[in-house]
Design an enzyme around this catalytic site. Sequence first.
Site, PDB file in Angstrom:
ATOM      1  N   ASP A 208       1.415  48.179 -29.142  1.00 55.83           N
ATOM      2  CA  ASP A 208       0.865  48.598 -30.432  1.00 55.83           C
ATOM      3  C   ASP A 208       0.717  50.127 -30.471  1.00 55.83           C
ATOM      4  O   ASP A 208       1.121  50.785 -31.435  1.00 55.83           O
ATOM      5  CB  ASP A 208      -0.489  47.896 -30.648  1.00 55.83           C
ATOM      6  CG  ASP A 208      -1.154  48.324 -31.937  1.00 55.83           C
ATOM      7  OD1 ASP A 208      -0.656  47.944 -33.007  1.00 55.83           O
ATOM      8  OD2 ASP A 208      -2.170  49.058 -31.878  1.00 55.83           O
ATOM      9  N   LYS A 212       2.849  52.956 -32.733  1.00 54.65           N
ATOM     10  CA  LYS A 212       2.180  53.940 -33.594  1.00 54.65           C
ATOM     11  C   LYS A 212       2.558  55.371 -33.187  1.00 54.65           C
ATOM     12  O   LYS A 212       2.767  56.232 -34.052  1.00 54.65           O
ATOM     13  CB  LYS A 212       0.663  53.739 -33.516  1.00 54.65           C
ATOM     14  CG  LYS A 212       0.213  52.449 -34.211  1.00 54.65           C
ATOM     15  CD  LYS A 212      -1.237  52.128 -33.898  1.00 54.65           C
ATOM     16  CE  LYS A 212      -1.715  50.885 -34.637  1.00 54.65           C
ATOM     17  NZ  LYS A 212      -3.002  50.390 -34.113  1.00 54.65           N
TER      18      LYS A 212
END
Length: 334
Positions: A208, A212
């Site tokens: 994750d 990002k």
Amino acid sequence: VNIGLIGYGGVGKAFIDLLNEKNIKWKVRYILKSDGAIIDKEGLDLDEIKRFQDNIKLHKNWIDGAGFEDIIDIDIDFLVELTPTNMETGEPAISYIRESLKRGINIVTGNKGPILKDYRGLKRLAEKNKVNIGIGCTVGGALPSISGGLIDCAGANIESMEAILNGTTNYILDQMEEGEKTYEETLKEAQELGIAESNPTMDVKGYDTAIKMTILANVLMNENISLEEVQLECIDKVTVSDIKNARMRDCKIKLLGRIYKDNEKVKIQVGPEEIDKSHPLYSVEGKNKGIYYRTDTLGDITIIGGASGTMNAAASILRDIIFLNSQYVIGNTK
Ligand SMILES: NC(=O)c1ccc[n+]([C@@H]2O[C@H](COP(=O)([O-])OP(=O)(O)OC[C@H]3O[C@@H](n4cnc5c(N)ncnc54)[C@H](OP(=O)(O)O)[C@@H]3O)[C@@H](O)[C@H]2O)c1
């Protein structure tokens, strides 16, 4: 402002709640789900939607089986795209976004899939059709990491970025420190509290954060880096004794994303790192997040906050629309 909403899950519902609570008089002309839609070209009654929130199919305007082809020609200024993330293909969001951009519709999305897959292509398409694409929600939700870089660092070169962008891992590392509990015990507790997902791989393996950071590098530094190029380490190897040793040195272990230049080549690294009190992100606690930009002419800038949650994510969608709409009104985009 006329809005169309695709995806009525956690964030979509929170977005409608927010429009209601803040008494924002925009018109929501449709809400599309995977198996149907509610449509009212005059604008849906948001109070009524709230009443049918848990079973939208009972709403009088529900059209069973309606799909994208049934809503794409409805005249709207902004499409709010909130379908589930697909990292491999970016679908269905990427097709929805492309078709809408071609019709001169501004996009605001929380979906990392299409942005990771083809931000450059989507941006080009938006420019060609004189509209905009707001992606603030995709990187840290309420933390203004994208707008902080795009707007508040405008005119400067961002030389490097460091960020804590995953509330779940931050919470787990904090709890391991406070309770002196193992990673496995803390993860189980976080799952019981609904903070960590039942399949926590995306968070704890660092994917994750890696996604990002890749979006940040590509959007704010105009790079074209793929996820496979990120150097990745996960937090499950961190032990209580690592944390205790760090504490003895007045340090904390955080899952840190780092974008840096190595001989002018931009690289991304994600993994647990020991940081000391002088580090700008030392005080990022619990579900909060933070980002630290080093720039050539604006100096070093740090933003901390923006806790995770569907309402916070919806609020970042609202922020993007308000911002893009103000440009839209003064004629910068259309
Ligand atoms: N949750 C957060 O705090 C957060 C924070 C930042 C970003 N995001 C991102 O925001 C997006 C939405 O998150 P969420 O938590 O609201 O997801 P969610 O609860 O899973 O809701 C997804 C919605 O999309 C609909 N949908 C699925 N496939 C569709 C299709 N082919 N066409 C139209 N609609 C479709 C679903 O409809 P059905 O109900 O009919 O299946 C559901 O209403 C995701 O990309 C997520 O990664 C979430």
